[in-house]
Write a protein that holds these residues in place. Structure first.
Motif, PDB file in Angstrom:
ATOM      1  N   LEU A 175      33.542  54.679  54.557  1.00 32.72           N
ATOM      2  CA  LEU A 175      33.640  53.465  53.733  1.00 32.72           C
ATOM      3  C   LEU A 175      33.713  52.206  54.584  1.00 32.72           C
ATOM      4  O   LEU A 175      33.248  51.152  54.178  1.00 32.72           O
ATOM      5  N   ILE A 176      34.317  52.313  55.753  1.00 29.08           N
ATOM      6  CA  ILE A 176      34.380  51.184  56.690  1.00 29.08           C
ATOM      7  C   ILE A 176      33.416  51.511  57.823  1.00 29.08           C
ATOM      8  O   ILE A 176      33.719  52.323  58.694  1.00 29.08           O
ATOM      9  N   VAL A 212      41.991  52.993  61.056  1.00 26.28           N
ATOM     10  CA  VAL A 212      41.845  53.278  59.626  1.00 26.28           C
ATOM     11  C   VAL A 212      40.380  53.574  59.300  1.00 26.28           C
ATOM     12  O   VAL A 212      40.074  54.464  58.503  1.00 26.28           O
ATOM     13  N   ALA A 213      39.475  52.861  59.959  1.00 24.81           N
ATOM     14  CA  ALA A 213      38.045  53.056  59.723  1.00 24.81           C
ATOM     15  C   ALA A 213      37.620  54.489  60.021  1.00 24.81           C
ATOM     16  O   ALA A 213      36.770  55.049  59.316  1.00 24.81           O
ATOM     17  N   ILE A 215      45.901  52.540  50.343  1.00 27.25           N
ATOM     18  CA  ILE A 215      46.025  51.548  51.407  1.00 27.25           C
ATOM     19  C   ILE A 215      47.392  51.587  52.089  1.00 27.25           C
ATOM     20  O   ILE A 215      47.507  51.321  53.280  1.00 27.25           O
ATOM     21  N   HIS A 267      43.330  49.167  47.167  1.00 27.39           N
ATOM     22  CA  HIS A 267      42.951  50.579  47.207  1.00 27.39           C
ATOM     23  C   HIS A 267      44.207  51.434  47.056  1.00 27.39           C
ATOM     24  O   HIS A 267      45.239  51.144  47.666  1.00 27.39           O
ATOM     25  N   SER A 317      38.221  56.641  57.023  1.00 25.48           N
ATOM     26  CA  SER A 317      37.800  56.069  55.740  1.00 25.48           C
ATOM     27  C   SER A 317      36.657  56.841  55.082  1.00 25.48           C
ATOM     28  O   SER A 317      36.182  56.447  54.024  1.00 25.48           O
ATOM     29  N   GLY A 357      47.707  53.410  55.406  1.00 21.69           N
ATOM     30  CA  GLY A 357      47.048  52.880  56.591  1.00 21.69           C
ATOM     31  C   GLY A 357      47.629  51.608  57.150  1.00 21.69           C
ATOM     32  O   GLY A 357      47.197  51.151  58.206  1.00 21.69           O
ATOM     33  N   ILE A 371      39.787  46.378  49.219  1.00 18.96           N
ATOM     34  CA  ILE A 371      40.614  47.090  50.207  1.00 18.96           C
ATOM     35  C   ILE A 371      42.107  46.837  49.988  1.00 18.96           C
ATOM     36  O   ILE A 371      42.917  47.741  50.132  1.00 18.96           O
TER      37      ILE A 371
END
Length: 70
Positions: free
Chosen positions: A53-54, A46-47, A35, A32, A50, A38, A29
């Protein structure tokens, strides 16, 4: 400072202890390519962007460890 998934991602990545927790549950992370976009948002926010992904499960585990830091 207390930490949780409501803490800004940038603040979590700037702290070695919290960054290690993120990397444990979300390998890569911190490096990334997107990133940077975010860092000004809470990890929980952020999730949502995503693309799955999160996961909620990952967020729960991360939050537990972040809160335990105090």
């Amino acid at each position: 400072m207390s930490f949780s998934i409501e803490t800004k991602l940038g603040d979590l990545l700037d702290n070695e202890a919290t960054k290690a927790i993120l990397e444990k549950h979300l390998p890569g992370i911190s490096t990334h390519p997107q990133i940077g976009m975010g860092k000004g948002f809470a990890l929980s926010m952020v999730a949502k962007f995503s693309g799955g992904l999160i996961t909620e499960e990952a967020l729960a585990k991360i939050n537990e460890e972040l809160v335990a830091l105090g």
